[in-house]
Design a protein around this motif. Structure first.
Motif, mmCIF file in Angstrom:
data_model
loop_
_atom_site.group_PDB
_atom_site.id
_atom_site.type_symbol
_atom_site.label_atom_id
_atom_site.label_comp_id
_atom_site.label_asym_id
_atom_site.label_seq_id
_atom_site.Cartn_x
_atom_site.Cartn_y
_atom_site.Cartn_z
ATOM 1 N N PRO A 29 0.363 -1.222 0.529
ATOM 2 C CA PRO A 29 -0.051 -0.223 -0.067
ATOM 3 C C PRO A 29 0.576 1.500 -0.252
ATOM 4 N N GLU A 30 2.133 1.113 0.747
ATOM 5 C CA GLU A 30 3.139 2.706 0.150
ATOM 6 C C GLU A 30 3.484 2.591 -0.654
ATOM 7 N N ARG A 31 4.047 1.906 -1.389
ATOM 8 C CA ARG A 31 4.106 1.737 -2.991
ATOM 9 C C ARG A 31 3.661 2.167 -3.543
ATOM 10 N N HIS A 32 2.205 1.657 -3.975
ATOM 11 C CA HIS A 32 0.704 1.464 -5.061
ATOM 12 C C HIS A 32 -0.155 1.493 -4.131
ATOM 13 N N PRO A 33 -0.639 2.605 -3.477
ATOM 14 C CA PRO A 33 -2.046 3.695 -2.680
ATOM 15 C C PRO A 33 -3.094 3.124 -4.321
ATOM 16 N N ILE A 34 -4.353 2.894 -3.111
ATOM 17 C CA ILE A 34 -4.867 3.281 -3.846
ATOM 18 C C ILE A 34 -6.496 4.390 -3.825
ATOM 19 N N VAL A 35 -6.275 4.875 -4.274
ATOM 20 C CA VAL A 35 -7.354 6.384 -4.213
ATOM 21 C C VAL A 35 -8.540 6.241 -5.174
ATOM 22 N N LEU A 36 -8.852 7.351 -4.726
ATOM 23 C CA LEU A 36 -10.321 7.813 -5.516
ATOM 24 C C LEU A 36 -10.234 8.518 -6.336
ATOM 25 N N SER A 37 -10.857 8.635 -7.260
ATOM 26 C CA SER A 37 -11.372 9.936 -8.402
ATOM 27 C C SER A 37 -11.956 9.899 -9.480
ATOM 28 N N ASP A 38 -12.116 11.201 -9.349
ATOM 29 C CA ASP A 38 -13.531 10.393 -11.041
ATOM 30 C C ASP A 38 -12.936 10.450 -12.238
ATOM 31 N N SER A 39 -13.416 10.313 -13.032
ATOM 32 C CA SER A 39 -13.020 9.288 -14.396
ATOM 33 C C SER A 39 -14.060 8.003 -14.834
ATOM 34 N N PRO A 40 -13.755 8.810 -16.663
ATOM 35 C CA PRO A 40 -15.091 8.140 -17.573
ATOM 36 C C PRO A 40 -14.952 6.455 -16.852
ATOM 37 N N ARG A 41 -16.384 6.154 -17.157
ATOM 38 C CA ARG A 41 -16.999 5.080 -17.997
ATOM 39 C C ARG A 41 -17.794 4.826 -18.668
ATOM 40 N N ASN A 42 -16.840 3.610 -19.683
ATOM 41 C CA ASN A 42 -17.144 3.652 -21.016
ATOM 42 C C ASN A 42 -18.228 2.153 -21.103
ATOM 43 N N LEU A 43 -18.700 1.980 -22.529
ATOM 44 C CA LEU A 43 -19.375 0.947 -22.918
ATOM 45 C C LEU A 43 -19.490 0.922 -24.080
ATOM 46 N N ASP A 44 -19.092 0.350 -24.901
ATOM 47 C CA ASP A 44 -18.847 -0.271 -26.809
ATOM 48 C C ASP A 44 -20.150 -0.657 -26.932
ATOM 49 N N VAL A 45 -21.325 0.023 -28.301
ATOM 50 C CA VAL A 45 -22.182 -0.565 -28.801
ATOM 51 C C VAL A 45 -22.641 -0.727 -29.908
ATOM 52 N N PHE A 46 -21.916 -1.595 -30.573
ATOM 53 C CA PHE A 46 -21.491 -1.856 -32.338
ATOM 54 C C PHE A 46 -22.695 -1.984 -32.962
ATOM 55 N N VAL A 47 -23.011 -1.523 -33.191
ATOM 56 C CA VAL A 47 -24.033 -2.188 -34.766
ATOM 57 C C VAL A 47 -24.113 -2.731 -35.404
ATOM 58 N N THR A 48 -25.329 -3.995 -35.265
ATOM 59 C CA THR A 48 -25.825 -5.244 -35.924
ATOM 60 C C THR A 48 -26.194 -4.944 -36.521
ATOM 61 N N GLY A 49 -26.368 -5.668 -37.436
ATOM 62 C CA GLY A 49 -27.491 -6.143 -38.344
ATOM 63 C C GLY A 49 -28.352 -4.519 -39.032
ATOM 64 N N THR A 50 -29.891 -4.363 -39.312
ATOM 65 C CA THR A 50 -29.511 -3.312 -39.799
ATOM 66 C C THR A 50 -30.328 -1.610 -38.876
ATOM 67 N N GLY A 51 -29.299 -1.979 -37.489
ATOM 68 C CA GLY A 51 -29.760 -1.056 -36.407
ATOM 69 C C GLY A 51 -30.530 -1.102 -35.172
ATOM 70 N N HIS A 52 -30.308 -2.646 -34.953
ATOM 71 C CA HIS A 52 -31.378 -3.774 -33.506
ATOM 72 C C HIS A 52 -30.024 -3.574 -32.478
ATOM 73 N N ILE A 53 -30.847 -3.689 -31.476
ATOM 74 C CA ILE A 53 -29.495 -3.916 -29.822
ATOM 75 C C ILE A 53 -29.739 -6.063 -29.762
ATOM 76 N N ASP A 54 -29.379 -6.191 -30.194
ATOM 77 C CA ASP A 54 -29.041 -7.629 -29.572
ATOM 78 C C ASP A 54 -28.743 -8.249 -28.693
ATOM 79 N N PRO A 55 -29.671 -9.131 -28.508
ATOM 80 C CA PRO A 55 -29.502 -9.302 -26.497
ATOM 81 C C PRO A 55 -28.783 -9.321 -25.834
#
Length: 238
Positions: free
Chosen positions: A37-63
């Protein structure tokens, strides 16, 4: 004579105090951080959360991706800060109609799960390589746990060139960094790393039964049967 001796004693004491006061502060060197923990402490920070949704078929969202989107929206409702950004690719090989229909389905799915219309922002992003599939990207800001520094750093030579470090038998700098990163990425609520949660409600039925067993001289522990005939306690006793 007594007064002269007393004055000499006071002068000697004053000189000794002056000598002590003239010394500067003692400076010590920094010690090597021995624990992870002294060499590599865990900190809390605001950072982006991402999700990539790939386009399938004619534009529907698969299950498969629909489940991912639902989980992502639930996380945004619980931990998200600011707006939910829907980034649309510009210049990809996917037809614009399919991308637009995927975008509208994502927007409708977000509205159906409690995200307000003013919380949704649509923005384009350029595609670097048109030959690579470009997804519709969902993102928001949230507080996350992460390691303060980067992993994979080797300031000391573990070979023969750094004899002083090897003779001290100290842990090398990168030791434990990957473990800290894995722990930080698996925590659902980063606040749990700062403080414990409040005690929840007790199970009054089980507690009452345990008190009855204690008063009647019975064992209040839970009996777990492996095959329906023997308990774990009996197996251990054998």
């Amino acid at each position: 004579m007594i007064r002269i001796a007393l004055r000499l004693t006071l002068l000697a004491a004053s000189a000794g105090l002056a000598a002590c006061a003239s010394r500067g502060p003692v400076t010590t060197g920094s010690t090597y951080p021995m624990t992870v923990p002294e060499r590599h402490p865990i900190v809390l920070s605001d950072s982006p959360r991402n999700l990539d949704v790939f386009v399938t078929g004619t534009g529907h969202i698969d299950p498969r991706q629909a489940d991912d989107v639902d989980g992502f929206l639930t996380e945004y409702r619980r931990y998200g800060r600011g707006v939910l950004v829907l980034e649309v690719p510009r210049g990809s090989q996917v037809a614009g109609g399919a991308v637009g229909r995927t975008l509208e389905r994502l927007r409708a799915r977000a509205l159906a799960r409690g995200v307000g219309p003013r919380e949704i922002v649509v923005a384009p992003y350029p595609v670097a390589d048109a030959a690579v599939s470009a997804p519709v990207r969902l993102s928001f800001q949230r507080m996350q746990a992460k390691v303060a520094g980067a992993c994979g750093l080797w300031p000391q030579d573990l070979g023969v060139t750094n004899a002083g470090f090897n003779t001290r038998n100290e842990p090398y700098w990168n030791f434990g960094c990957a473990m800290q990163s894995n722990v930080a990425s698996q925590v659902a609520d980063p606040v749990d790393l700062v403080r414990g949660r409040q005690e929840g409600r007790i199970d009054t039925v089980i507690r009452t039964q345990n008190l009855i067993d204690l008063r009647t001289g019975k064992d209040p522990s839970t009996t777990w049967k492996q095959d329906g005939r023997a308990s774990v306690k009996n197996q251990v006793a054998q």
